[in-house]
Write a protein that holds these residues in place. Structure first.
Motif, PDB file in Angstrom:
ATOM      1  N   ILE A 287      37.664 -42.354  75.778  1.00 11.05           N
ATOM      2  CA  ILE A 287      36.921 -43.316  76.607  1.00 11.05           C
ATOM      3  C   ILE A 287      37.016 -44.714  76.007  1.00 11.05           C
ATOM      4  O   ILE A 287      37.282 -45.699  76.715  1.00 11.05           O
ATOM      5  N   LYS A 288      36.816 -44.811  74.703  1.00 13.87           N
ATOM      6  CA  LYS A 288      36.898 -46.134  74.051  1.00 13.87           C
ATOM      7  C   LYS A 288      38.318 -46.698  74.119  1.00 13.87           C
ATOM      8  O   LYS A 288      38.514 -47.895  74.317  1.00 13.87           O
ATOM      9  N   LYS A 289      39.301 -45.835  73.948  1.00 11.01           N
ATOM     10  CA  LYS A 289      40.707 -46.260  74.003  1.00 11.01           C
ATOM     11  C   LYS A 289      41.024 -46.891  75.362  1.00 11.01           C
ATOM     12  O   LYS A 289      41.832 -47.823  75.454  1.00 11.01           O
ATOM     13  N   LEU A 290      40.371 -46.400  76.399  1.00 12.39           N
ATOM     14  CA  LEU A 290      40.604 -46.889  77.760  1.00 12.39           C
ATOM     15  C   LEU A 290      39.590 -47.953  78.171  1.00 12.39           C
ATOM     16  O   LEU A 290      39.473 -48.279  79.361  1.00 12.39           O
ATOM     17  N   HIS A 291      38.836 -48.470  77.192  1.00 15.59           N
ATOM     18  CA  HIS A 291      37.880 -49.561  77.402  1.00 15.59           C
ATOM     19  C   HIS A 291      36.694 -49.160  78.281  1.00 15.59           C
ATOM     20  O   HIS A 291      36.088 -50.014  78.945  1.00 15.59           O
ATOM     21  N   GLY A 292      36.375 -47.866  78.300  1.00 12.73           N
ATOM     22  CA  GLY A 292      35.103 -47.460  78.876  1.00 12.73           C
ATOM     23  C   GLY A 292      34.003 -47.747  77.867  1.00 12.73           C
ATOM     24  O   GLY A 292      34.265 -47.990  76.688  1.00 12.73           O
ATOM     25  N   ASN A 293      32.746 -47.728  78.307  1.00 16.12           N
ATOM     26  CA  ASN A 293      31.615 -48.037  77.431  1.00 16.12           C
ATOM     27  C   ASN A 293      30.727 -46.820  77.247  1.00 16.12           C
ATOM     28  O   ASN A 293      30.608 -45.984  78.154  1.00 16.12           O
ATOM     29  N   LEU A 294      30.095 -46.739  76.061  1.00 14.59           N
ATOM     30  CA  LEU A 294      29.338 -45.541  75.698  1.00 14.59           C
ATOM     31  C   LEU A 294      27.974 -45.894  75.128  1.00 14.59           C
ATOM     32  O   LEU A 294      27.853 -46.804  74.304  1.00 14.59           O
ATOM     33  N   LEU A 295      26.973 -45.136  75.566  1.00 15.22           N
ATOM     34  CA  LEU A 295      25.636 -45.235  74.981  1.00 15.22           C
ATOM     35  C   LEU A 295      25.130 -43.826  74.704  1.00 15.22           C
ATOM     36  O   LEU A 295      25.102 -42.981  75.600  1.00 15.22           O
ATOM     37  N   ILE A 296      24.750 -43.578  73.462  1.00 19.83           N
ATOM     38  CA  ILE A 296      24.136 -42.311  73.081  1.00 19.83           C
ATOM     39  C   ILE A 296      22.653 -42.578  72.856  1.00 19.83           C
ATOM     40  O   ILE A 296      22.297 -43.471  72.077  1.00 19.83           O
ATOM     41  N   ILE A 297      21.790 -41.841  73.542  1.00 20.22           N
ATOM     42  CA  ILE A 297      20.351 -41.996  73.336  1.00 20.22           C
ATOM     43  C   ILE A 297      19.767 -40.660  72.901  1.00 20.22           C
ATOM     44  O   ILE A 297      20.080 -39.619  73.473  1.00 20.22           O
ATOM     45  N   THR A 298      18.954 -40.688  71.870  1.00 14.41           N
ATOM     46  CA  THR A 298      18.419 -39.443  71.322  1.00 14.41           C
ATOM     47  C   THR A 298      17.155 -39.727  70.524  1.00 14.41           C
ATOM     48  O   THR A 298      16.994 -40.815  69.966  1.00 14.41           O
ATOM     49  N   ALA A 299      16.281 -38.759  70.489  1.00 13.71           N
ATOM     50  CA  ALA A 299      15.096 -38.855  69.631  1.00 13.71           C
ATOM     51  C   ALA A 299      15.398 -38.327  68.243  1.00 13.71           C
ATOM     52  O   ALA A 299      14.778 -38.740  67.258  1.00 13.71           O
TER      53      ALA A 299
END
Length: 888
Positions: free
Chosen positions: A453-465
Motif C-alpha cells: 500500500i505504501k509503495k503505491l502511495h496509499g495512506n495508512l492509519l492504525i488505531i488501537t487501545a
C-alpha cells in the motif's frame, strides 16, 4: 449489421450487446480518469494520460473474443434457441444470422474468450512495452490456466493449451473482408457514442488493417517457429518491484472498468472527495459529541502524517480521529474492523440521518453478510437497489467503505484477482482498527500488505487501545518504515484530561486462586466430559450473590464450557439471583438468527436492556439484573457496558479486550478500591491451553498478580501489557518470540501465491469450517415463506433463484427476492468445524446455494435453538485448538 446481434451477456441484463458493453467499459475508464484528475493533488501514483490512453484501448479489446459461435449460443435462452427441424433453421432470426456468420467454424471450442481476444489484439497493436502489457492484461482479466503458470510469458504455451485457436485464425483469414467490416462498424459505433474528445482521439488512432499479422501468425504455426516473435506478452517480473505492481495496477483498473460496466454502476461515484464527501465533517463530529474543541483536531494539527499509528483508550474517540485523518488525506476511506457486528454498528452510526457524519449516499459496507444491513434499510422504507449497493461495495466504488480485513489485506498472498485491490490502494486512505486481534500469521499478511500500500502511495492509519509491543519492531510498523507513532502517554496532564477515558480508573482486578472452572474427564468412548470444579463454582456463586444488583458478564474460553456454565446457572436461577429472561448465552455456533435476537432485539435483547438500566444503576433490583455467559466473541464485537466481569485467564491482550466490556461508558472513576469488578480465574485447563500458548498465559498471570486490589487506569493497563511482553521465556522476551514468529511467516510469504481468493481468505481467517443451514428450524417458525423455502431445500431443488422465487410466489402470493431468501438461509444457519463436518457427514444431506443442509432430529430442535449446534455432540476439543471463538 452483425454488431447489432453479437452479445456480451444474456438479454435480460443491461447493455447486453457486445458493442454496448465495450462502450460502457470505455466510459468507466473515462470516469476513472476524470475522478483521478479531480483529486490529483492528493493522488501521488503515476496515473498519467498515457496510462489512461492504453487503458481505453484495453477496454475496447478485452471482450472481442466473445465473437465466437459457442459463446454466443450460450447467451441465448432456451426459448430463443427453439429449432424448426422442418426448415432446418432457428425460429429466432438473430440467431440464424449469427449461425450463418460463423458458417464452417461453429465447432471451435475455446472455453476462455479472453484467449481469443489476444488474436484481435494483433490486429490493433504492435509489440512495444505497452502493447505487451495491454495484451497480457486482456489475457488475465478472467481466470484461466495461464495465470497459474504465469512464470512463462511465451505465447506458444497459450496455443498449446487452446489448440482450437489455430482454427480461429483460419476463421479470421477466410472471412477477412467480413471481419474488417465488423471491426470498422464496431469502432465507428463506439466513436459515435463517445462524447469525450481525448477518448475519440485515442480510438481514431486504431485501425483494423493489420490482418496480415493474423496470416503471418498462422504461417509461424504451420512452420513450427517464430510464434513468440509475432505475438508478444508482458513478462511479469518474479521480483515484486515497481514494474510488477505497475502492471497489476493496470490490470486492476481494467478489471474494475469491466465489472462496473457489467454491473451497470459507476466506477467512482463522486468526483471531488474533499469538497463533497467530507464537507462539514468537523462540525458534525463536534455536534455529535457536544464539544466545540476536540482533541482529535489538535493532535492532527501537531502530528498529521500520511501514515500514522494512534494509541488511545477504548471509547476516547479514535474512530472520529480516523475520519478527520481521512478527510485530511482527501481520498476514499476504507475502514477495516475484524468483526462484522462492530462494522454493522459503525454503518448505522455513520449513516444516521440526524446524527451521522456523512451526507448523501456515500457509505457502503462489505463483508460476507453485509447485504442484511441493506435489507434493513429497505425495511425502513428507503428506496434501495441491493444489487447496486453490493456491486459498488465489492468494487470499492463508493467514497466510504466499511469492511473486514480479509477484503482488503490479502494482496500480499497474490491470489487471482488481487489486482483489483492493488489498483484501489493509490486512491485510498485505509484505517486498521483493532490490530491487536490478529495472530502472527495474520499479522505477517497485514504487514506485507502495508508495504504494498505504501509503495503505491496509499495512506495508512492504525488505531488501537493496546498496541502490542512486537509491532514496534523496526521491520514492522515503525518510524523506520515511514510511520508516525502518536502515543497519548507523551502528552502533558492538561491535554490528557481532555481525552475521554484516559485518566479514568475503571478497573480493579482479583486473581482467583482456585482450579479451573471446569475439569475435563475422559470417557470410555474417547470423548471428554466437563465437570464443574466445586471451589470455582462456589466462588462464582459468591460473586453473583454478593453483587445481586449488578449486571455481570462471564467469559469462557470455548463454546462447550460456556454452554455448561449457562446450564448450571439456568438450573439454579434463584440461588444465583437471576431471572430466566435476563440470563443470556452468546457464542459463535448459535443459530445466526438466535444470536442476533439475543443481542439486538428492540425489546428483549441484551443491548436494549442494558440501555434501559443505564440511567438507574443504583436502583436496579436483583430480578432486573442481566447475566451474560459468552466466549471470546464479545471481546471486540459487542458494544456493551457491564458492572462486573468474571473471566477465565487468557493472554494479556485478550484480557485487556475483555476488560473493555466492563465500566465502559462511565464518567467517573470506579470508586470501590476495596472490591474488584474483574475476577480472573487463573486455572489453566485443557481447553485453555489448547487455544493459547501456556507460556504466555503463565507470564500474564505472573504480571497480573502484582496489580491486584488497586484501581487501574489506561496507562497502568498499557504498562501491564509491556511488562508481560518484556517477560523472559527461555532466555528471550515474549516480544522477541512474537517478532521471530512474524518474521518466519513473512519469509514464507515471499514465496507464496494463493491461486484463488477463497484460498487466500481461508489462510487469513484461519477458518476450517463450513456453513450449515437447518431447514427443520425453518419449518417450525410462524413464517409461511420460510416453511415453503425449507420444503424446497429438503426436496434437493438446487435450482435457480428465479425458479425458487416463482415457486414461493405461487404458493404464498407474497413478494420475495433473492436477497430476502439469502437472509433466511443465513438466519437459520451456523458454522461448524471442518473436522466435525467430516466426522458426521451422515447428518448432512446435500449442498444448497453454498450451505450444507443439516438433518436435525426432532428431539434436538429446542436444544439446538437454545444452546447451538453443539447440542448434537461435543465439537469443542479439536476446534478450539485451531481457532477458538473469535470469528470474523
Amino acid at each position: 449489421m452483425i454488431i447489432d446481434l453479437l452479445r456480451a451477456k444474456s438479454k435480460d441484463e443491461e447493455n447486453y450487446l457486445l458493442k454496448d458493453h465495450l462502450k460502457e467499459t470505455i466510459s468507466s475508464a473515462v470516469k476513472l480518469r476524470d475522478f483521478i484528475n479531480q483529486n490529483k493533488s492528493v493522488i501521488l501514483y503515476k496515473f498519467d494520460e498515457t496510462f489512461f490512453e492504453h487503458l481505453i484501448v484495453a477496454c475496447l479489446l478485452h471482450d472481442l473474443g466473445k465473437i465466437n459461435w459457442k459463446f454466443q449460443l450460450k447467451l441465448f435462452t432456451k426459448d430463443e434457441k427453439e429449432y424448426d427441424y422442418g426448415n432446418r433453421r432457428y425460429k429466432n432470426d438473430e440467431l440464424n444470422q449469427l449461425y450463418d456468420f460463423f458458417n464452417g467454424f461453429r465447432d471451435i471450442d475455446i472455453k476462455d474468450h479472453e484467449v481469443i481476444s489476444l488474436i484481435y489484439s494483433m490486429i490493433f497493436l504492435d509489440n512495444d512495452d505497452w502493447d505487451k502489457k495491454i495484451r497480457t492484461a486482456i489475457l488475465l482479466h478472467h481466470y484461466n490456466e495461464f495465470y497459474t503458470n504465469r512464470d512463462s510469458a511465451n505465447i506458444r504455451y497459450v496455443f498449446d493449451d487452446y489448440p482450437d485457436l489455430e482454427k480461429y485464425l483460419e476463421f479470421l483469414i477466410n472471412n477477412k473482408e467480413g471481419f474488417e467490416v465488423l471491426l470498422t462498424d464496431l469502432l465507428q459505433n463506439i466513436l459515435d457514442n463517445v462524447a469525450d474528445k481525448s477518448t475519440k482521439d485515442v480510438l481514431k488512432k486504431l485501425n483494423s488493417t493489420k490482418f496480415n499479422m493474423v496470416r503471418e501468425l498462422k504461417e509461424c504455426i504451420d512452420n513450427g517457429f517464430g510464434l513468440s516473435a509475432k505475438l508478444k506478452l508482458f513478462n511479469i517480473p518474479d521480483k515484486e518491484d515497481e514494474n510488477f505492481y505497475d502492471f497489476f495496477v493496470f490490470l486492476g483498473c481494467l478489471r474494475r472498468c469491466d465489472y462496473s460496466a457489467s454491473g451497470s454502476v459507476n466506477i467512482e461515484d463522486i468526483q471531488n472527495l474533499g469538497e463533497v464527501v467530507y464537507k462539514n465533517l468537523n462540525d458534525r463530529i463536534k455536534n455529535k459529541i457536544e464539544q466545540q474543541e476536540i482533541w482529535q483536531e489538535k493532535i492532527l494539527q501537531q502530528n498529521d502524517s500520511d501514515n500514522l499509528v494512534l494509541i488511545a483508550p477504548t471509547g476516547s474517540g479514535k474512530t472520529e480521529f480516523a475520519l478527520l485523518w481521512a478527510k485530511n488525506r482527501g481520498k476514499k476511506l476504507i475502514y477495516t474492523l475484524p468483526l462484522r457486528v462492530a462494522l454493522n454498528d459503525l454503518y448505522w452510526r455513520f449513516g444516521d440521518k440526524e446524527k451521522g457524519y456523512f451526507e448523501g449516499d456515500f457509505l457502503r459496507i462489505l463483508h460476507s453478510t453485509s447485504f442484511i444491513e441493506y435489507l434493513k434499510e429497505a425495511k425502513d422504507g428507503k428506496e434501495l437497489d441491493i444489487d447496486i449497493k453490493q456491486t459498488t461495495a465489492e468494487l470499492f466504488s463508493s467514497p466510504l467503505c466499511l469492511t473486514t480485513p480479509d477484503q482488503v489485506f490479502l494482496s500480499s498472498l497474490k491470489y487471482y484477482g488481487f489486482d483489483k485491490l492493488v489498483s484501489v490502494y493509490p486512491i485510498s486512505a485505509i484505517v486498521i482498527d483493532e490490530i491487536q486481534a490478529y495472530n502472527p500469521e495474520m499479522i505477517a499478511v497485514i504487514i506485507k500488505t502495508l508495504e504494498i500500500i505504501k509503495k503505491l502511495h496509499g495512506n495508512l492509519l492504525i488505531i488501537t487501545a493496546t498496541f502490542p509491543p512486537y509491532f514496534e519492531d523496526k521491520e514492522f510498523v515503525s518510524k523506520e518504515k515511514g510511520f508516525t507513532i502518536i502515543d497519548l502517554e507523551k502528552l502533558d496532564s492538561k491535554e490528557k484530561n481532555q481525552i475521554k477515558n484516559y485518566n479514568l480508573q475503571r478497573h480493579n482486578i482479583e486473581i482467583v486462586n482456585s482450579q479451573s472452572i471446569f475439569e475435563y474427564e475422559n470417557q470410555k468412548n474417547g470423548d471428554t466430559k466437563l465437570k464443574p470444579d466445586v471451589q470455582s463454582f462456589e466462588k462464582i456463586k459468591e460473586i453473583l450473590t454478593k453483587n445481586e444488583t449488578k449486571n455481570i458478564l462471564i467469559i469462557l474460553n470455548n463454546v462447550g464450557k460456556a454452554i455448561e456454565l449457562y446450564k448450571k446457572l439456568e438450573e439454579n436461577l434463584s440461588e444465583f439471583k437471576v431471572k430466566k429472561e435476563n440470563l443470556y448465552l452468546i457464542h459463535s455456533r448459535l443459530l445466526e438468527k438466535e444470536k442476533d435476537w439475543r443481542i439486538n432485539d428492540k425489546e428483549k435483547g441484551i443491548k436494549e436492556k442494558l440501555k434501559k438500566l443505564k440511567d438507574k444503576r443504583d436502583e436496579i433490583k436483583s430480578e432486573q439484573r442481566i447475566i451474560l455467559v459468552a466466549t471470546q466473541i464479545v471481546e471486540a464485537s459487542i458494544d456493551v457496558d457491564f458492572d462486573i466481569l468474571i473471566t477465565e485467564i487468557a493472554p494479556i491482550d485478550s484480557q485487556i479486550q475483555r476488560w473493555g466490556r466492563v465500566y465502559r461508558n462511565r464518567n467517573a472513576d470506579y470508586s470501590d478500591s476495596e472490591s474488584a469488578n474483574i475476577f480472573i480465574f487463573k486455572g489453566i485447563d485443557k481447553g485453555t491451553s489448547a487455544i493459547y500458548d501456556k507460556r504466555v498465559i503463565e507470564k500474564t498471570i505472573e504480571v497480573l498478580e502484582k496489580y491486584q486490589n488497586q484501581l487501574l487506569d489506561y496507562e497502568k493497563e498499557r504498562k501491564i501489557i509491556k511488562e508481560v511482553f518484556e517477560s523472559k521465556i527461555e532466555n528471550q522476551t515474549l516480544k522477541d518470540v512474537f517478532v521471530k514468529e512474524i518474521k518466519k511467516n513473512l519469509e514464507w510469504l515471499e514465496y507464496y501465491s494463493a491461486e484463488k481468493r477463497t484460498e487466500a481468505q481461508r489462510i487469513f481467517r484461519r477458518i476450517a469450517g463450513v456453513q450449515v443451514v437447518i431447514p427443520k428450524l425453518m419449518e417450525i417458525e410462524n413464517d409461511e415463506i420460510a416453511k415453503i423455502f425449507a420444503e424446497i431445500i429438503n426436496n434437493h431443488e438446487n435450482t435457480s433463484w428465479e425458479n425458487i422465487i416463482k415457486k414461493i410466489k405461487e404458493k404464498t402470493s407474497k413478494d420475495v427476492n433473492r436477497w430476502s431468501l439469502k437472509k433466511i438461509l443465513y438466519d437459520y444457519s451456523t458454522n461448524i468445524p471442518m473436522f466435525y463436518f467430516e466426522k458426521h457427514k451422515s447428518v448432512v444431506s446435500h449442498e444448497f446455494k453454498g450451505f450444507y443442509v443439516l438433518k436435525l432430529p426432532d428431539e434436538k430442535i429446542e436444544e439446538c435453538k437454545e444452546f447451538g449446534i453443539d447440542s448434537l455432540g461435543n465439537i469443542d476439543e479439536v476446534e478450539i485448538k485451531m481457532y477458538g471463538d473469535n470469528i470474523i
